[in-house]
Design a protein around this motif. Sequence first.
Motif, PDB file in Angstrom:
ATOM      1  N   ILE A 529       0.839  -1.207   0.000  1.00 47.66           N
ATOM      2  CA  ILE A 529       0.000   0.000   0.000  1.00 47.66           C
ATOM      3  C   ILE A 529       0.868   1.248   0.000  1.00 47.66           C
ATOM      4  N   GLY A 539      -5.902   5.106   6.485  1.00 46.56           N
ATOM      5  CA  GLY A 539      -6.581   3.989   5.807  1.00 46.56           C
ATOM      6  C   GLY A 539      -5.678   2.784   5.653  1.00 46.56           C
ATOM      7  N   THR A 543      -6.450  -0.894   7.253  1.00 48.19           N
ATOM      8  CA  THR A 543      -6.488  -2.081   6.399  1.00 48.19           C
ATOM      9  C   THR A 543      -5.499  -3.133   6.890  1.00 48.19           C
ATOM     10  N   GLU A 546      -6.565  -4.770  10.130  1.00 47.29           N
ATOM     11  CA  GLU A 546      -7.734  -5.647   9.973  1.00 47.29           C
ATOM     12  C   GLU A 546      -7.432  -6.894   9.146  1.00 47.29           C
ATOM     13  N   ALA A 547      -6.296  -6.923   8.485  1.00 49.22           N
ATOM     14  CA  ALA A 547      -5.942  -8.077   7.639  1.00 49.22           C
ATOM     15  C   ALA A 547      -5.264  -9.145   8.498  1.00 49.22           C
ATOM     16  N   THR A 552       1.302  -6.896   5.394  1.00 49.17           N
ATOM     17  CA  THR A 552       1.112  -5.660   4.630  1.00 49.17           C
ATOM     18  C   THR A 552       2.413  -4.873   4.637  1.00 49.17           C
ATOM     19  N   ASP A 570     -11.268   5.472   4.032  1.00 46.71           N
ATOM     20  CA  ASP A 570     -11.950   4.230   3.650  1.00 46.71           C
ATOM     21  C   ASP A 570     -11.774   3.922   2.161  1.00 46.71           C
ATOM     22  N   ALA A 573      -9.266   0.882   1.401  1.00 48.86           N
ATOM     23  CA  ALA A 573      -9.724  -0.511   1.441  1.00 48.86           C
ATOM     24  C   ALA A 573     -10.206  -1.008   0.089  1.00 48.86           C
ATOM     25  N   SER A 574     -10.594  -0.085  -0.807  1.00 56.08           N
ATOM     26  CA  SER A 574     -11.013  -0.482  -2.154  1.00 56.08           C
ATOM     27  C   SER A 574      -9.838  -0.619  -3.111  1.00 56.08           C
ATOM     28  N   CYS A 620      -3.363   0.562  -3.754  1.00 57.43           N
ATOM     29  CA  CYS A 620      -3.055  -0.878  -3.606  1.00 57.43           C
ATOM     30  C   CYS A 620      -3.701  -1.738  -4.681  1.00 57.43           C
ATOM     31  N   LEU A 623      -5.890  -4.996  -3.285  1.00 55.86           N
ATOM     32  CA  LEU A 623      -7.204  -4.632  -2.741  1.00 55.86           C
ATOM     33  C   LEU A 623      -8.163  -4.261  -3.870  1.00 55.86           C
TER      34      LEU A 623
END
Lengths: 711, 711
Positions: A529, A539, A543, A546-547, A552, A570, A573-574, A620, A623
Amino acid sequence: MPINSDASAVNGTGHTDYGENVVNRLKKEEEVEKATVRKLSKEHDIVLKTFRLLIADLCQQFNGGHPGGAIGMAAIGIALWKYVMRYAPHTPDYFNRDRFILSNGYKAMTFDQLKSYHSDRVDALCPGHPEIEHEGIEVTTGPLGQGVANAVGLAMATKNLQATYNKPEFDVVSNHTWCMIGDACLQEGVALEAISFAGHLKLNNLTIIYDNNQITCDGSVDLTNTEDVNAKMRACGWDVIDIEDGCFDIDGLVEALNKARASINQPTFINVRTVIGLGSAVAGNAVAHGAAFGSTDVTNMKKMYDFNPEEHFVVGEEARKFFEPLPARGQEFVHAWDRKVQEYEAKYPELGAEFRRRVEGRLPENWKQLIPSSFPDKPAATRASSGLVFNPIAQACDNFMVGTADLSPSVNMSWKGKVDFQNPNLKTACGIAGNYSGRYIHYGVREHAMAAISNGLAAFAPNTFVPITSSFFMFYLYAAPAVRMGALQRLQVIHAATHDSIGMGEDGPTHQPIELANLYRSMPNILYIRPGDSEETAGAWITAIEAKNTPTIISTSRHALPQLPQTRRDGVASGAYVLEEAEDADVTLIGVGAELTFAVDVAKELRARNVKARVVSFPCWRLFEAQSREYKRETLRKHRVPAVVIEPYAPNGWERYANAAICVKRFGHSLPGKAAYKYFGFEVGPMTEKIERYMESIRADEILRQEFVEL
Amino acid sequence: MPINSDASAVNGTGHTDYGENVVNRLKKEEEVEKATVRKLSKEHDIVLKTFRLLIADLCQQFNGGHPGGAIGMAAIGIALWKYVMRYAPHTPDYFNRDRFILSNGYKAMTFDQLKSYHSDRVDALCPGHPEIEHEGIEVTTGPLGQGVANAVGLAMATKNLQATYNKPEFDVVSNHTWCMIGDACLQEGVALEAISFAGHLKLNNLTIIYDNNQITCDGSVDLTNTEDVNAKMRACGWDVIDIEDGCFDIDGLVEALNKARASINQPTFINVRTVIGLGSAVAGNAVAHGAAFGSTDVTNMKKMYDFNPEEHFVVGEEARKFFEPLPARGQEFVHAWDRKVQEYEAKYPELGAEFRRRVEGRLPENWKQLIPSSFPDKPAATRASSGLVFNPIAQACDNFMVGTADLSPSVNMSWKGKVDFQNPNLKTACGIAGNYSGRYIHYGVREHAMAAISNGLAAFAPNTFVPITSSFFMFYLYAAPAVRMGALQRLQVIHAATHDSIGMGEDGPTHQPIELANLYRSMPNILYIRPGDSEETAGAWITAIEAKNTPTIISTSRHALPQLPQTRRDGVASGAYVLEEAEDADVTLIGVGAELTFAVDVAKELRARNVKARVVSFPCWRLFEAQSREYKRETLRKHRVPAVVIEPYAPNGWERYANAAICVKRFGHSLPGKAAYKYFGFEVGPMTEKIERYMESIRADEILRQEFVEL
């Protein structure tokens, strides 16, 4: 006197000399028998033979595998798993179990389902090299040296938990880490880094068992290594124990292993002389390493050992009985620990709850609220933003063990009041002290070990620890083999990589990453990322945290970047999201990380020149790939609008998302960041002109519109 | 008694203890003055001060750089460059010069054009980290640890030339290699691997000078490293000399350096205690490492040293005089060597001509004719073809130094009658002997050092040596930082990487490369070539050997591949070429390396199903990129015909050449090669069906035709 006293004679240079005579002698039936009379109980004799023949049979069935080392290590295995290791066969994830790491991983043998070893069965539980996905396997090794560093991480995990949670009457964590290595592990740099570091940390709960058979693929080890390994280990701060007769001396091994467990102030190195492929026709020979012995030889071994050559995979009554008590003993460990933890929780409810949370691999629930909800509207390097975002989390959440490869002043990963993870008796010249409950780790300039040790920390138990590494992004090429192993094992390790892109400046091409992002963007199961400002950096951390089953890399800038009003945490995350939309757009600009601001500026300039430009922020790839086809098409619109990506990296792979790239395809240049950008054409004026020319050229040559162009 | 006798006190754990008191005392003016009276001639005193102030001025002018280490090493520099090193300032490429490697490369300072240091001048001759492109710089270091391994390679080069060409009365090669390192170099695995190997080889012509200032970025070294470094070096087979007063004791340094040059049987490690940033306000402090001192401090330093604070870059008469004799002395070295070589050529005309050829970096002219003009028409692994092609060349052409990371039986790089490069007195347990004229190198399981040492061999003089490394392709991730440095320095090193793709089989995901090709395809100035059969393997070697300024990775299969009648060795040089043409083609299949045969088979199957398929063989991206736009378009025809690439790697980057990929985007699986191919769908039937379905889908969805699809 042990039978292979010749074999274990140490010559002047300190290495073991397994001459041909010894090898020939050892493989003779009568000598082996004598040895068993002299050294072994009948019980141990039969179990050893059973093991060795099982291994020979296993490799024979599919005519492949690594029998020699496994056979040589049979006595070590018995000493360790029968007499010393604390584990529970029926509860393989028992939290306080001893950890065992097979760093010379190709010798992997598990007792059940062995018959799938080296087979073509897709569901084989026993592949050529052991992998973590199978229950009861602590870490995946295979590439040599990794296991040593993993073991150091596991031992550090124990130390940290002990210092944090144990009470005088409640040692809720007390396990030992055992790491078996071969000759090759002692040659690999990553192991040497980790050994030096473990000695520094005085990890008395770590034992390396060296299967010293003096054989690798090319022949005897002395073709390539004649150092005095014991002296080297002592120089690195390890206690050294020698076992001369490692193929038979189970009692001596048990004594040494118990002594190692009781070590007060040092890690222990047990140098065990063994003979590769003992009992086979190729005993003591490199050929024994990586090929089955052949059916004739296996038949002869069975005859020699008084086994029936017509029978395969024989585990007789005596051998079964020998191991029979282990599951019950294991369950007793589990129950005793459960009881202890319950009493501990009763006596120390708060600490007990914390401990339970760690055992279950949970973060404190409020971790996300610790992230600033907004950031000052002034330029900031994303490496600084990274600190702003993560430091409060690191401070509050003890799952995080945060390390750096000697770049504390640059990577901003230390927090106010951080305590170093150190041997508490260490007095440093610079006055910085620490203890084992500390969670900030000075790894030294050992990037590779840092990443491999972090894998060990993460492998202790799922998410009990979330290790952070930090260094310049370019040095994650040094760490790459360990980063890969973390991805392969689905371990949550977060790599805070700063100084990405040519924008890092003066240190020049050796420090400027051009091609490295492509390694990590192509590597399975890892997120690479590049956040573009503070908001995206938030963000990125969300991410990454939470992974739970994915490492990462958060790749940040050395230099200050403006805060862009349109960025969204946010959005990260996409993978990619629209930053600036334009109706009937003429071109999409894709901006990434430190150069996202360029895309915004160029778009503005293009609009001033009546070119309608939209902007996509693309932190990223992986993602983004996980999004729906509709989202991807709507975000990129590449089929309708040509897209140009701006990133000073080798562009390979951007072809999927862009039609053209403003990129760098040679090594960098030693210039201050701004000058380096200018040198490679990353200035608003020249970039705008390049894009205009590109758009002209695709109007003139329609094939070009379908091709990928480097501008 | 040296002033910093406290500083050099060795504590119980064997590391040097630079306490705060010492540091404070050292930086006081009066103490420094006393020291100069006691230890230094007036001449040395003024030169040392000149050096230190030059360095301070240099870093000050652009407010950046690494002054501390350079200042600490000033006395070492004087001892070495004035009294010990044999070199010719005006003939920097003098063949028999001593080689000097600055492994702690950020301390780079050359005497001329210094003022460009850390500047924004694009043509700066003195970048932040020194690079080989500048005359007089032996190798590019920077990433720590590389320089140590480079130095080992340089010393090996000398040994090999000496053993091959020297005659008792003609030592046409006699140079020494000096390598300066810092604390961090001793932490990096690649250096530790190389140190162990150099000790094994007994490279008495190699000296490491350890700038032991006990400071790295994070603080004092004992935060992270407390090993007994001298004991460790001795255990690795090195002679150790201590210098307690390395900031001033020029005489002691000269004595130690001369002793090191005279070493008979061992490489030498000179442990020199220094104080980082001596004389500045931050002396002995980590802050001195990577930032300028600030103008106040530089002013104070000048006052303390009796220099005019208003003047900058002052090199006074005395200092000039001190270095004045060096160019003339250097030219005398050059002329004496020229005369010696002329006499040698007269006395040994044949050997002399060979030596001349090596000095000039030429291969024997017939090398290409040694390659078989055709190959047996039976399946062969390209790793075997690689041996068939290269072994006769290696045997006949002494430029090639061929090494392996303990995979001799697998990589097929040894030739009949090969002699190992070894210390001639070595007796190995397996009976394999060698000597320094040998050209086959058992590196041990030290992939990273192997590649970095090979860079050193190649850097000795342009193409005098063409080093070959060999290992499994996946392990070139361990070697990657060194491979990168070879590419950055345009050094011709050929990496014979076997066992590529999932076809390598049972060893499983840790050994199966998925993402690694993308690193090397993106890395500037390196060729990554995957030949598809014996004929293409010949082409790969020809290309690699002709690429005088570029490293190459020749990536071969473990398993047997059919010989394809349409392949052409000269096709490889184009990167990609049409293997099978089809009029009005429906689809282009791109086949690569071990999977080229799949493309041919699938094309045949497609034709049987009335789909007109053409086939392109695509062994190397970078070579293809160098072709004309016309050639590229005509070969691929991607704008007219959809192209599908077949390669079991992560597909990133193939988007440029193909519309769809039969590829692998997860880690591999432990299965025999054929079963692994099957598991991932690489069988003719399923691949054919995938392609048919793909062609249907792009007829149904025209956007898809413009996107990249993983099948």
